[in-house]
Design an enzyme around this catalytic site. Structure first.
Site, short mmCIF file in Angstrom:
data_model
loop_
_atom_site.label_atom_id
_atom_site.label_comp_id
_atom_site.label_asym_id
_atom_site.label_seq_id
_atom_site.Cartn_x
_atom_site.Cartn_y
_atom_site.Cartn_z
N GLU A 39 0.56 4.15 1.46
CA GLU A 39 0.92 4.62 2.63
C GLU A 39 2.17 3.76 3.62
OE1 GLU A 39 -2.69 5.48 5.25
OE2 GLU A 39 -0.95 5.25 7.10
N SER A 81 -9.27 1.03 -2.67
CA SER A 81 -9.36 1.96 -1.42
C SER A 81 -9.22 0.97 0.13
CB SER A 81 -10.67 2.78 -1.57
OG SER A 81 -10.96 3.28 -0.22
N HIS A 106 0.89 -1.28 -0.01
CA HIS A 106 0.03 -0.04 0.01
C HIS A 106 1.05 1.10 -0.03
CE1 HIS A 106 -2.75 3.08 1.45
NE2 HIS A 106 -3.78 2.15 1.05
#
Ligand code: SF4
Length: 333
Positions: A150, A247, A148
C-alpha cells in the site's frame, strides 16, 4: 459463491481426537472481526473475472494478505505474480486491494492488457488526497510501513521526492520539510491508531500549520477491529488473532491486544498453528480476525478449542458494519 476456504485440518493426527482436558474456558469473540468491505470486493473481483473470462486470471501481488484466500483462489484458476512482466498479453490481470503505483496501469495500457483494479476505494481515497495536496504545492508526509504494497502504491502516485515516508515518532522528530507552512500528511489505512496519533502529535508540535485529512485515512475496518480487540483484551488472559503474518492490520491487532492488557496475544493463520501450551493457566480467551481472514477459519479455531476444553463461547456486542463497495461495472452483469 461461498468465499470461505475449506476448514483447515485440526491439530491432532488423522483418526485421533484430542483428549478433552476438562479445563474451563470462557471464549469471547470480537465484533466486528474478519472480512472488511474492501477485501470482500477484491475477492469477488477475482472470482467473477474467473467466471466471466475463464482461467487463468492473473493477479498482481496477493489479492489480500491471507494465505487461505490466496490458496483457494489459486485452486479456482488465479495465478499470482509480483510484476506485470510475468503476465501474458492475452489474459486478464487484477491489481490487488492494496493499490498500485501509477506506473502499473500505465504499463498495462501500453501493452493493451485487459486489467481490473481491485484497489480498495478507501486506499484510492488516500491516493486522491495525496494528488490534491501535491497539486496545491504541498510537500507530503506519508505515515506508514516501508515496503508494504500500500505504501509503495501511494508513493507511486506522485513523482519521486514528492512524498516522505515516516514510520516512527523518531522519524517525525528528525524530519526536515522544505517549507513547514506547505506540508500535509496522509497515512496507510491499516496502521495502529495509537502509534499514528503519537506520530501526528509529534509532527503537529513541530509544524503547527499541518492540516488534518478531511476524513481519517485509517479505515473504518482497521479502527473498528482495533477498538473491538481492546475491549476483548481487557477481559482476556490470551487473545488469538486469526490472520497471516504479512497482513498489516492483523499484526496490529496482536500489538493492540498486548498493550490493552492481554497477558498474551498470538497471531495464527488457522487452528493448526495453535500451540496448546499457550492455554496453561488461561481461563478467558479472546478471539478476533484481521480484515483479510475468512470467518471459516474462526469457526475451525472454535471447534479445535471446544474439542479440548470445556468452552463457553460468547460473542461480543460491538459495532455492526454495513459498508459495501460496488464491483467494477464490467463485472456487474
Ligand atoms: Fe479497505 Fe480498510 Fe479493508 Fe484495507 S482494511 S481493504 S483499506 S476497508
Amino acid at each position: 459463491m461461498d468465499r470461505s476456504p475449506p476448514a483447515p485440518p485440526a491439530t491432532s493426527l488423522p483418526g485421533t481426537r484430542p483428549e478433552p482436558t476438562g479445563q474451563r474456558l470462557s471464549v469471547r469473540l470480537a465484533t466486528p472481526r474478519g472480512f472488511c468491505a474492501g477485501v470482500d470486493r477484491a475477492i469477488q473481483i477475482v472470482e467473477r473475472a474467473i467466471e466471466k473470462y475463464g482461467a487463468p486470471v492473473y493477479v498482481r501481488h496477493e489479492i489480500v494478505h491471507n494465505r487461505h484466500v490466496v490458496e483457494r483462489l489459486a485452486a479456482l484458476g488465479a495465478v499470482f505474480v509480483e510484476e506485470l512482466d510475468e503476465c501474458p498479453d492475452d489474459r486478464p490481470v487484477v491489481f490487488s486491494a492494496h493499490g498500485v503505483p501509477k506506473a502499473v496501469p500505465a504499463e498495462a495500457r501500453a501493452r493493451q492488457l485487459f486489467f481490473l483494479d481491485a484497489t480498495c476505494p478507501l486506499v484510492s481515497k488516500v491516493h486522491i488526497e495525496a494528488e490534491r495536496h501535491h497539486a496545491a504545492g504541498r510537500e507530503i508526509v506519508l505515515i506508514g510501513h516501508s515496503g508494504h504494497p500500500e505504501v509503495i502504491g501511494t508513493m507511486g502516485q506522485l513523482p519521486d521526492g514528492s512524498i516522505t515516508l515516516i514510520e516512527t515518532v523518531e522519524d517525525a522528530e528528525r524530519f526536515t520539510p522544505r517549507d513547514p507552512d506547505k506540508l500535509a500528511y496522509v497515512t496507510q489505512t491499516t496502521l495502529s491508531l495509537d502509534d499514528t496519533a503519537a506520530i501526528v502529535r509529534t509532527l503537529k508540535a513541530r509544524f503547527p500549520a499541518l492540516p488534518d485529512p478531511h476524513k481519517e485515512d485509517i479505515c473504518y475496518a482497521t479502527t473498528n477491529r482495533q477498538e473491538a480487540v481492546k475491549r476483548l483484551a481487557e477481559v482476556s488472559d490470551l487473545v488469538l488473532v486469526v490472520g497471516s503474518p504479512n497482513s498489516s492490520n492483523s499484526v496490529r491487532l496482536v500489538e493492540v491486544a498486548l498493550r490493552a492488557g492481554a497477558r498474551d496475544a498470538r497471531l495464527v493463520d488457522d487452528a493448526s498453528q495453535v500451540d496448546w501450551s499457550w492455554f496453561e493457566g488461561v481461563e478467558r480467551v479472546g478471539i478476533t480476525a484481521g480484515a483479510s481472514a475468512p470467518e471459516q477459519l474462526i469457526t475451525g479455531l472454535i471447534e479445535a478449542i471446544s474439542a479440548r476444553f470445556d468452552a463457553r463461547v460468547i460473542e461480543d456486542d460491538g459495532e455492526r458494519e454495513t459498508v459495501s463497495f460496488k464491483l467494477p461495472r464490467v463485472l456487474q452483469s
